[in-house]
Design a protein around this motif. Structure first.
Motif, PDB file in Angstrom:
ATOM      1  N   ASN A 120       0.790  -1.233   0.000  1.00  0.00           N
ATOM      2  CA  ASN A 120       0.000   0.000   0.000  1.00  0.00           C
ATOM      3  C   ASN A 120       0.819   1.276   0.000  1.00  0.00           C
ATOM      4  O   ASN A 120       0.285   2.352  -0.180  1.00  0.00           O
ATOM      5  CB  ASN A 120      -0.929   0.029   1.214  1.00  0.00           C
ATOM      6  CG  ASN A 120      -1.970  -1.041   1.094  1.00  0.00           C
ATOM      7  OD1 ASN A 120      -2.226  -1.538   0.000  1.00  0.00           O
ATOM      8  ND2 ASN A 120      -2.557  -1.403   2.222  1.00  0.00           N
ATOM      9  N   ASN A 161       0.186   6.510   1.669  1.00  0.00           N
ATOM     10  CA  ASN A 161      -0.571   5.290   1.850  1.00  0.00           C
ATOM     11  C   ASN A 161      -1.888   5.438   1.106  1.00  0.00           C
ATOM     12  O   ASN A 161      -2.743   6.234   1.484  1.00  0.00           O
ATOM     13  CB  ASN A 161      -0.804   5.060   3.340  1.00  0.00           C
ATOM     14  CG  ASN A 161      -1.289   3.666   3.600  1.00  0.00           C
ATOM     15  OD1 ASN A 161      -1.896   3.048   2.729  1.00  0.00           O
ATOM     16  ND2 ASN A 161      -1.014   3.167   4.789  1.00  0.00           N
ATOM     17  N   LYS A 162      -2.040   4.689   0.064  1.00  0.00           N
ATOM     18  CA  LYS A 162      -3.149   4.873  -0.872  1.00  0.00           C
ATOM     19  C   LYS A 162      -4.461   4.263  -0.370  1.00  0.00           C
ATOM     20  O   LYS A 162      -5.533   4.820  -0.552  1.00  0.00           O
ATOM     21  CB  LYS A 162      -2.747   4.199  -2.184  1.00  0.00           C
ATOM     22  CG  LYS A 162      -3.524   4.587  -3.385  1.00  0.00           C
ATOM     23  CD  LYS A 162      -2.926   3.832  -4.577  1.00  0.00           C
ATOM     24  CE  LYS A 162      -3.748   4.016  -5.818  1.00  0.00           C
ATOM     25  NZ  LYS A 162      -3.233   3.167  -6.901  1.00  0.00           N
ATOM     26  N   ASN A 163      -4.372   3.108   0.247  1.00  0.00           N
ATOM     27  CA  ASN A 163      -5.610   2.394   0.549  1.00  0.00           C
ATOM     28  C   ASN A 163      -6.165   2.618   1.946  1.00  0.00           C
ATOM     29  O   ASN A 163      -7.235   2.130   2.272  1.00  0.00           O
ATOM     30  CB  ASN A 163      -5.426   0.888   0.311  1.00  0.00           C
ATOM     31  CG  ASN A 163      -5.210   0.622  -1.170  1.00  0.00           C
ATOM     32  OD1 ASN A 163      -5.672   1.411  -1.990  1.00  0.00           O
ATOM     33  ND2 ASN A 163      -4.501  -0.433  -1.499  1.00  0.00           N
ATOM     34  N   LYS A 184      -8.021   4.382   5.057  1.00  0.00           N
ATOM     35  CA  LYS A 184      -9.297   5.126   5.045  1.00  0.00           C
ATOM     36  C   LYS A 184      -9.041   6.597   4.749  1.00  0.00           C
ATOM     37  O   LYS A 184      -9.706   7.224   3.950  1.00  0.00           O
ATOM     38  CB  LYS A 184      -9.981   4.972   6.403  1.00  0.00           C
ATOM     39  CG  LYS A 184     -11.203   4.075   6.329  1.00  0.00           C
ATOM     40  CD  LYS A 184     -11.993   4.202   7.599  1.00  0.00           C
ATOM     41  CE  LYS A 184     -12.361   2.825   8.108  1.00  0.00           C
ATOM     42  NZ  LYS A 184     -12.560   2.771   9.537  1.00  0.00           N
TER      43      LYS A 184
END
Ligand code: KG4
Ligand code: ZN
Length: 363
Positions: A5, A27-29, A31
């Protein structure tokens, strides 16, 4: 093993006289989007240009060529020492980002050509960033990403630009005002030269103005506030600079410290009155929820103070974002910050698309 991620960006900025490279992870994923600046190396050429009282373009290009690989190496290895060159860690980078313009063409070419070579060699995708976009996105480096609320009014004040922008969403810009002649930072630099205070002028005028603050209360003399009541969002600082020149003609050199402090204070108040007034006027007109002040002049202590004062006075509820001083002046961390949102928006290019453009427009 690499965490899936986490996306890692190496950004490069060489539009003027700072050679800079930064590594930023996001951090892409998760929340909420999280960004983490790993390194931000800035090799400043200020001392070299000081004797020319401004940036000497040819000298700047040559310095970038000399410094670019050591600076990139320092950024990817997270070292402050910039002598040894080791580029192995580029293999851990997911995206390269680079300033395409606007700026000095020779300076821009060092960054764009280097990133082009690295992108080709290491087979990395590239994010193309406008320098002004970088200045605006500098303001997201030190906040939680959910604090970015549109519409935003951004004032970019630097050595090359004085631009008021409405941002309706990420990368939806509309320039509503800009300088008709000198940029605010340029005026600071020129007035500083008139006062024999050296280059760059912003930080030293900022300091001298503070020395005068107690005396200023009893001094009704004022320089003009250019275009304050023009009804538009455009700026002009060339006439103000000429007013300072004519004012100083009445005095013999060497100027006293008190005179330097007075001119610094009065000049700065005139510039800041106009910047603050027009920014807040735009905030009201466009019902902005966030205000961004960025670019080298945003490092100015009085501008930072006055924008908060005026917003409080006018009961403006918009959140004011001003980057720390080190992210106001040119740096690659701000280019990486803009790149985060470009990656999320799918604005990804290849080495083939990289093209330096000295007059690149914000769009
Ligand atoms: O953003 P920047 O590093 O480069 C450009 O993109 O132009 O801005 C440099 C400008 C210079 O004109 C410098 O005098 C001004 O920012 N500056 C300041 C201060 N620190 C730097 N101006 C006013 N007050 C400061 N504290
Ligand atoms: Zn800049």
């Amino acid at each position: 093993m690499k965490k899936i991620n986490i996306i890692k960006i190496l950004a490069v900025e060489t539009s003027c006289d700072e050679t800079s490279a930064a590594v930023l992870e996001f951090n892409k994923n998760a929340k909420s989007l999280e960004i983490n600046l790993i390194s931000n190396i800035v090799s400043s050429q200020i001392k070299l240009h000081a004797k020319y009282k401004g940036v000497y373009p040819e000298l700047a290009s040559r310095e970038h060529v000399k410094n670019i690989l050591p600076v990139i190496s320092a950024a990817i290895n997270n070292k402050t020492k910039i002598k040894d060159i080791s580029l192995d860690k580029i293999k851990d980078i997911d995206y390269l980002a680079v300033t395409q313009g606007p700026g000095l063409i020779g300076s821009l070419l060092s960054g764009t050509q280097t990133v082009k070579n690295l992108s080709y060699l290491f087979k990395k995708p590239v994010i193309l960033v406008n320098h002004l976009e970088g200045h605006m996105y500098a303001s997201i480096l030190e906040i939680q990403q959910n604090q970015i609320i549109f519409p935003i009014i951004a004032l970019i004040v630097s050595g090359g630009h004085t631009t008021l922008v409405i941002i309706k969403n990420h990368f939806k810009y509309e320039i509503i005002g800009q300088t008709n002649d000198d940029a605010a930072g340029e005026a600071y630099d020129k007035v500083s030269t008139m006062l024999d205070l050296g280059y760059p002028g912003g930080p030293i005028i900022d300091e001298y103005a503070k020395k005068y603050i107690n005396l200023a209360k009893n001094d009704s003399f004022e320089f003009p506030r250019p275009m304050l009541n023009s009804g538009k969002y455009d700026f002009s600082f060339s006439g103000l600079k000429t007013s300072v020149l004519y004012f100083l003609k009445k005095y013999k050199k060497p100027y006293s410290e008190k005179l330097k402090a007075k001119v610094a204070y009065k000049f700065q108040e005139a510039v800041i009155d106009v910047l603050v007034y027009k920014t807040i006027k735009a905030v009201k007109k466009f019902n902005a929820k966030t205000i961004i002040i960025s670019g080298g002049v945003a490092a100015n202590s009085r501008l930072r103070e006055r924008i908060f004062e005026k917003a409080a006075h006018d009961k403006i509820l918009a959140k004011i974002l001003i980057p720390s001083g080190k992210y106001c002046t040119d740096n690659a961390a701000m280019i990486a910050a803009a790149a985060v949102y470009k990656i999320l928006a799918g604005k990804v290019s290849t080495w083939y698309d990289i093209k330096a453009n000295a007059n690149l427009k914000l769009k």
